[in-house]
Write a protein that holds these residues in place. Structure first.
Motif, PDB file in Angstrom:
ATOM      1  N   TYR A 166       0.813  -1.238   0.055  1.00 49.38           N
ATOM      2  CA  TYR A 166      -0.110   0.159   0.054  1.00 49.38           C
ATOM      3  C   TYR A 166       0.944   1.186   0.079  1.00 49.38           C
ATOM      4  O   TYR A 166       0.421   2.542  -0.022  1.00 49.38           O
ATOM      5  N   ILE A 167       2.208   1.212   0.091  1.00 48.57           N
ATOM      6  CA  ILE A 167       3.056   2.123  -0.046  1.00 48.57           C
ATOM      7  C   ILE A 167       3.861   2.097  -1.377  1.00 48.57           C
ATOM      8  O   ILE A 167       4.804   1.015  -1.517  1.00 48.57           O
ATOM      9  N   LEU A 174      14.336   6.200  -2.155  1.00 45.85           N
ATOM     10  CA  LEU A 174      13.959   6.936  -1.094  1.00 45.85           C
ATOM     11  C   LEU A 174      12.949   8.066  -1.364  1.00 45.85           C
ATOM     12  O   LEU A 174      12.943   9.361  -0.961  1.00 45.85           O
ATOM     13  N   ARG A 175      11.906   7.456  -2.144  1.00 41.29           N
ATOM     14  CA  ARG A 175      10.686   8.391  -2.442  1.00 41.29           C
ATOM     15  C   ARG A 175       9.597   7.539  -2.521  1.00 41.29           C
ATOM     16  O   ARG A 175       9.573   6.460  -3.197  1.00 41.29           O
ATOM     17  N   VAL A 176       8.525   7.606  -1.554  1.00 45.96           N
ATOM     18  CA  VAL A 176       7.430   6.870  -1.662  1.00 45.96           C
ATOM     19  C   VAL A 176       6.061   7.583  -1.644  1.00 45.96           C
ATOM     20  O   VAL A 176       6.153   8.868  -1.532  1.00 45.96           O
ATOM     21  N   THR A 177       5.098   6.829  -2.076  1.00 48.55           N
ATOM     22  CA  THR A 177       3.864   7.482  -2.203  1.00 48.55           C
ATOM     23  C   THR A 177       2.901   6.509  -1.401  1.00 48.55           C
ATOM     24  O   THR A 177       2.857   5.350  -1.581  1.00 48.55           O
ATOM     25  N   LEU A 178       1.848   7.065  -0.537  1.00 46.37           N
ATOM     26  CA  LEU A 178       0.759   6.200  -0.056  1.00 46.37           C
ATOM     27  C   LEU A 178      -0.244   5.942  -0.866  1.00 46.37           C
ATOM     28  O   LEU A 178      -1.127   6.909  -1.481  1.00 46.37           O
ATOM     29  N   VAL A 179      -0.129   4.752  -1.633  1.00 44.25           N
ATOM     30  CA  VAL A 179      -1.090   4.245  -2.329  1.00 44.25           C
ATOM     31  C   VAL A 179      -2.490   4.300  -2.034  1.00 44.25           C
ATOM     32  O   VAL A 179      -3.522   4.711  -2.699  1.00 44.25           O
ATOM     33  N   ARG A 180      -2.885   3.608  -0.872  1.00 41.71           N
ATOM     34  CA  ARG A 180      -4.118   3.705   0.015  1.00 41.71           C
ATOM     35  C   ARG A 180      -3.976   3.310   1.094  1.00 41.71           C
ATOM     36  O   ARG A 180      -2.959   3.048   1.736  1.00 41.71           O
ATOM     37  N   THR A 181      -5.307   3.521   1.719  1.00 37.55           N
ATOM     38  CA  THR A 181      -5.097   3.422   3.368  1.00 37.55           C
ATOM     39  C   THR A 181      -5.240   2.020   3.587  1.00 37.55           C
ATOM     40  O   THR A 181      -6.433   1.180   2.900  1.00 37.55           O
ATOM     41  N   PRO A 182      -4.499   1.260   4.330  1.00 32.53           N
ATOM     42  CA  PRO A 182      -4.488  -0.187   4.470  1.00 32.53           C
ATOM     43  C   PRO A 182      -5.482  -0.697   5.452  1.00 32.53           C
ATOM     44  O   PRO A 182      -6.011   0.028   6.233  1.00 32.53           O
TER      45      PRO A 182
END
Length: 204
Positions: A166-167, A174-182
């Motif tokens: 989900y990340i 060293l860069r991430v995005t919150l794709v969805r709330t788990p």
């Protein structure tokens, strides 16, 4: 041993579980509570089980204060859907939790410290509040200076844990995005978490 690390290991001993799945945890060698009565086993009451579930969940996220944790519960109740799933979603969206999940820090305690010290940005803006709630689509990364820190580079290479799906991880890692709330089933807890018992504890 630092005060923070010592406190972390005390949580493990008190709860009788390796809360973060760390190889260094003393619970791996002594799977009982501290003190002369630590090895006594008593059958817990329903209240005791609910309290233990709350303490485990609070401890896992860096020993969140009771007042703050209760506010998460109130917000979880207020939202539509399953309260226990809402609670997990709120906790996992904490900035320090996302930093830990993204493997920018070796522990959730270190993740909180990195945020406090201004080493983490959200959508290019520095955020210094560990409890800041990340939204879906937000981009999280260390500052340019922090990306050179050995502790962050080493944490990113840790084999103990993986970044959950989900990340989303960018190519440079060293860069991430919150794709969805788990949901609860999505979160890679090393030990069983029972947010339903936490909800029962507060709704008594």
């Amino acid at each position: 041993m630092t005060k923070r690390q010592n406190a972390k290991y005390k949580i493990n001993r008190r709860l009788g579980v390796n809360l973060w799945g760390r190889a260094k945890s003393p619970i791996n060698a002594r799977d009982y509570g501290p003190g002369e009565h630590g090895q006594r086993k008593r059958k817990p009451t329903d209240y005791g089980l609910q309290l233990m579930a709350k303490q485990k969940l609070k401890g896992y996220y860096g020993n969140v204060s009771e007042s703050q944790f209760y506010r998460y519960y109130e917000e979880a109740v207020r939202r539509r859907g399953d309260t226990s799933e809402n609670l997990i979603g709120l906790l996992e969206r904490r900035l320090d939790a996302v930093v830990y999940r993204a493997k920018f820090a070796p522990t959730v305690f270190a993740a909180r410290q990195f945020v406090n010290h201004g080493l983490i940005t959200v959508n290019g803006r520095r955020v210094t509040i560990p409890s800041y709630l990340v939204k879906e689509g937000d981009v999280i990364e260390p500052t340019d200076r922090a990306k050179q820190f050995a502790v962050i580079l080493e944490a990113n290479q840790q084999a103990e844990r993986d970044v959950p799906d989900y990340i989303g991880v960018d190519g440079d890692k060293l860069r991430v995005t919150l794709v969805r709330t788990p949901k609860l089933a999505d979160v890679p807890y090393p030990v069983q978490m029972e947010p339903n018992l936490v909800v029962e504890y507060y709704s008594r």
